[in-house]
Write an enzyme that holds these catalytic residues in place. Structure first.
Site, PDB file in Angstrom:
ATOM      1  NE  ARG A 177      -4.320  -1.081  -0.162  1.00 47.65           N
ATOM      2  CZ  ARG A 177      -4.438  -2.029  -1.061  1.00 47.65           C
ATOM      3  NH1 ARG A 177      -3.417  -2.334  -1.845  1.00 47.65           N
ATOM      4  NH2 ARG A 177      -5.563  -2.699  -1.202  1.00 47.65           N
ATOM      5  CD  GLU A 230       1.677  15.664  -9.636  1.00 47.29           C
ATOM      6  OE1 GLU A 230       2.343  16.563 -10.194  1.00 47.29           O
ATOM      7  OE2 GLU A 230       0.934  14.880 -10.246  1.00 47.29           O
ATOM      8  CG  HIS A 256      -2.905  -0.647  -7.832  1.00 46.81           C
ATOM      9  ND1 HIS A 256      -4.080  -0.212  -7.292  1.00 46.81           N
ATOM     10  CD2 HIS A 256      -2.548  -1.747  -7.097  1.00 46.81           C
ATOM     11  CE1 HIS A 256      -4.434  -0.985  -6.275  1.00 46.81           C
ATOM     12  NE2 HIS A 256      -3.513  -1.918  -6.135  1.00 46.81           N
TER      13      HIS A 256
END
Length: 389
Positions: free
Chosen positions: A231, A259, A272
């Site tokens: 994560r 960002e 991801h």
């Protein structure tokens, strides 16, 4: 008829496990019994009173309001291990990408389009700019030895790496799956100080947010490569940017770019893709559906993140499932009420987890009336009652 709402696109192979004569499935329902979700954020979503369970087709559940669900007697499932092989493969790929400078070399090679017969010579001249290191013989630190961490550790060891694992909460199940050639570190500093690569494979919780920070980075070797396929919030972005700029961290591979991450030097940003394989999406959907069905139909709980694990074979008669606050005298109050209603308990299971307790009670005789659920709910501390025929 149970109503199941899907908040994301769920693999149809998994959804086929819902019998059409018992379940209705749609992306929108005013009063669903169950919700199956992947990554959609649910924190601002109003949870209907009809909702009994949420199944996350994946491992992470930070998109689900767990405390609110527990308070309302809603069981939240995840699917640990269903996408483990897909994530394992991407972590290994991440190590290779960070060691061999494969991605920039491919991009450079594309710039030679139009050079015609000069390309082979230019390739030979330019390849020296993309030299790297082999991962064989290097040391990998694996933080978190759950389903994914164990697979990564075993795979890296088979590739000739020295592997150190760290998990103070290692389960017996995962310990049995861990290669005996993987060494377990007793402390985090010993683990990090010896690692050429560090992969983090733990859940993101309020306690683990920013787990990789400047203090832990100081423990590591200069030029260490850090891989995060768990994560994004597990890594402190400001501390990582500083470590990359100074060269303390040689490369950061993240499957959760944002960002800030995209602006950092020496970052390999993967969009991801950890569980983005056909196989893992199918596995997650099948597991999520099967767990949801077993709970809705039988009251059994497997792989819940907010309720205790509780399974009991049916005796052929009606079943009560009751969730209550984990305080003294609850079981006696429940059993006394059932006795006052003339109901005989054929079998009973009581489990607890933190502040919540869960009871499965099989009774003899016909299905009780709905009045029984109201009476049980009136007991102070009871948060959920279901009567299963």
């Amino acid at each position: 008829m149970f109503k199941i709402q899907t908040l994301n696109k769920i693999d149809p192979v998994g959804l086929k496990n819902f019998p059409l004569d018992q379940y209705e499935i749609a992306s929108e329902f005013p009063n669903p019994d169950g919700i199956i979700v992947r990554s959609q954020a649910m924190h601002d979503m109003e949870l209907p009173k009809s909702l009994k369970a949420i199944a996350r087709a994946g491992a992470g559940v930070n998109n689900i309001p767990l405390d609110k669900c527990t308070d309302n007697g809603i069981v939240v499932f995840n699917t640990p291990g269903a996408n483990a092989h897909a994530v394992k493969e991407l972590v290994i790929a991440g190590m290779l990408l960070s060691s061999r400078r494969i991605a920039p070399a491919i991009e450079w090679a594309k710039t030679l389009i139009g050079k015609g017969d000069e390309v082979p010579a230019l390739i030979e001249q330019g390849k020296k700019n993309f030299g790297g290191n082999e991962i064989r013989g290097k040391t990998l630190a694996v933080i978190g030895l759950g389903a994914i961490g164990v697979l990564i550790a075993n795979a890296a060891q088979s590739l000739g790496m020295e592997v150190l694992g760290y998990d103070p909460y290692l389960s017996v199940k995962q310990a049995l799956r861990l290669s005996r050639n993987v060494k377990r570190a007793e402390g985090i500093e010993v683990l990090l100080s010896n690692a050429d690569f560090v992969t983090i494979n733990i859940p993101q919780t309020p306690e683990t947010k920013g787990y990789i920070n400047k203090d832990k980075i100081k423990m590591m070797k200069d030029g260490v490569r850090i891989l995060n396929f768990a994560r994004g919030g597990l890594v402190n972005n400001a501390d990582m940017a500083e470590a990359l700029e100074s060269g303390k961290v040689g490369c950061y591979v993240s499957d959760f770019p944002d960002e800030a991450t995209l602006k950092m030097k020496n970052v390999i940003a993967i969009p991801h893709l950890g569980a983005s394989t056909e196989e893992s999406e199918t596995n997650c959907a099948v597991m999520a559906v099967d767990q949801m069905r077993d709970y809705l139909e039988n009251g059994n709980i497997v792989n819940s993140v907010n309720f205790p694990e509780a399974t009991m074979d049916r005796n052929g008669g009606p079943r009560l499932v009751i969730a209550n606050k984990n305080v003294p005298n609850m079981v006696s109050q429940i059993s006394s009420l059932l006795a006052s209603e003339g109901l005989n308990i054929a079998n009973m299971l009581n489990k607890n987890r933190a502040d919540i307790a869960y009871n499965i009670i099989d009774i003899d005789g016909p299905v009780p009336s709905a009045d029984l659920a109201e009476k049980l709910t009136s007991i102070e501390g009871v948060v959920m009652v279901r009567i299963l025929p």
